[in-house]
Write an enzyme that holds these catalytic residues in place. Structure first.
Site, PDB file in Angstrom:
ATOM      1  N   LYS A 128      57.948 -11.645  -7.031  1.00 29.71           N
ATOM      2  CA  LYS A 128      57.793 -10.826  -8.243  1.00 29.71           C
ATOM      3  C   LYS A 128      56.838 -11.554  -9.194  1.00 29.71           C
ATOM      4  O   LYS A 128      57.071 -12.711  -9.576  1.00 29.71           O
ATOM      5  CB  LYS A 128      59.166 -10.642  -8.875  1.00 29.71           C
TER       6      LYS A 128
HETATM    7  O1  G3P Z   1      64.476  -4.159 -13.571  1.00 25.04           O
HETATM    8  C1  G3P Z   1      64.203  -4.641 -14.852  1.00 25.04           C
HETATM    9  C2  G3P Z   1      65.470  -4.688 -15.586  1.00 25.04           C
HETATM   10  O2  G3P Z   1      66.240  -5.791 -15.208  1.00 25.04           O
HETATM   11  C3  G3P Z   1      65.332  -4.594 -17.022  1.00 25.04           C
HETATM   12  O3  G3P Z   1      66.379  -3.814 -17.412  1.00 25.04           O
HETATM   13  O4  G3P Z   1      67.975  -2.875 -18.958  1.00 25.04           O
HETATM   14  O5  G3P Z   1      66.986  -5.157 -19.385  1.00 25.04           O
HETATM   15  O6  G3P Z   1      65.613  -3.114 -19.650  1.00 25.04           O
HETATM   16  P1  G3P Z   1      66.752  -3.737 -18.945  1.00 25.04           P
END
Ligand code: G3P
Length: 218
Positions: A87
């Protein structure tokens, strides 16, 4: 549509895998920290533990932000297991790293995508996946799903092999809309995947079927 789970929690990964519908796992440094996994060796061992659970597609994120660092780290991560997808953040050196990894046959997931232009660049560099963060766009009053639709359209126009991996998926309707507009993959917390199971008419319908069966079979 592929389902990835967005967590570094091993029991949640196992639960999603046991459901039989899991195609991969995404992690990031924040998700690792949430599980208390710190230090290079512990983090690498944790990736190996994740790879032991699932069949393929385990995104492991580099911490470096310069080309040499990303190449070194990415090659080390890729060597841990053939299921690893490296990644890489959407930055200038990240694009160069993706191009190099593509020539070495190392799969990449370009993360922190917030515009169609970024997704186009990542595809041209040869990313295996791009991760637009739809929930975080919604958080700032921009339509995350619109971005997914835009990127899917652009990739279709030119036949790019790069897969659109909808990330920062917060609820089941995000997931359903992503499926409607053709996102190739959605990565989400376990509760979003299991949330797809739920409908009160299923519960009441099953209850009635079983009650009627039991009446007739007394
Ligand atoms: O896949 C990316 C994710 O981990 C971010 O999610 O909910 O922190 O925006 P969030």
């Amino acid at each position: 549509m592929k389902f990835f789970i967005d967590t570094a929690n091993l029991s949640e990964i196992q639960e999603a895998y046991d459901l039989g519908v899991l195609d991969g796992v995404t992690t990031n440094p924040s998700l690792m920290a949430k599980e208390g996994i710190t230090g290079e060796e512990n983090i690498k061992n944790h990736y190996k533990a994740i790879c032991d659970i699932v069949d393929n597609n385990v995104s492991a994120e580099v911490i470096s932000t310069d080309l040499a660092g990303m190449l070194k780290e990415g090659r080390e991560l890729a060597a841990l297991d053939e299921k690893i997808v490296v990644k890489i953040p959407m930055i200038k050196d990240g694009i160069k790293a993706i191009k190099q990894f593509a020539s070495e046959g190392i799969r990449t997931n370009c993360t922190l995508i917030f515009s169609a232009g970024q997704a186009l660049l990542a595809a041209k560099a040869g990313a295996s996946y791009v991760s637009p963060f739809i929930g975080r766009l919604d958080d700032v009053s921009q339509d995350g799903l619109l971005l997914i639709e835009q990127i899917v359209g652009i990739y279709d126009n030119y036949g790019y092999d790069t897969e659109v991996l909808a990330a920062s998926v917060r609820h089941t309707m995000h997931l359903i809309h992503c499926a409607e507009i053709g996102a190739h993959v959605s990565t989400c917390p376990l509760k979003v995947i299991t949330g797809l199971l739920k409908h009160p008419l299923t519960d009441s319908g099953l209850e009635k079927f079983l009650a009627d069966y039991n009446k007739g079979n007394k």
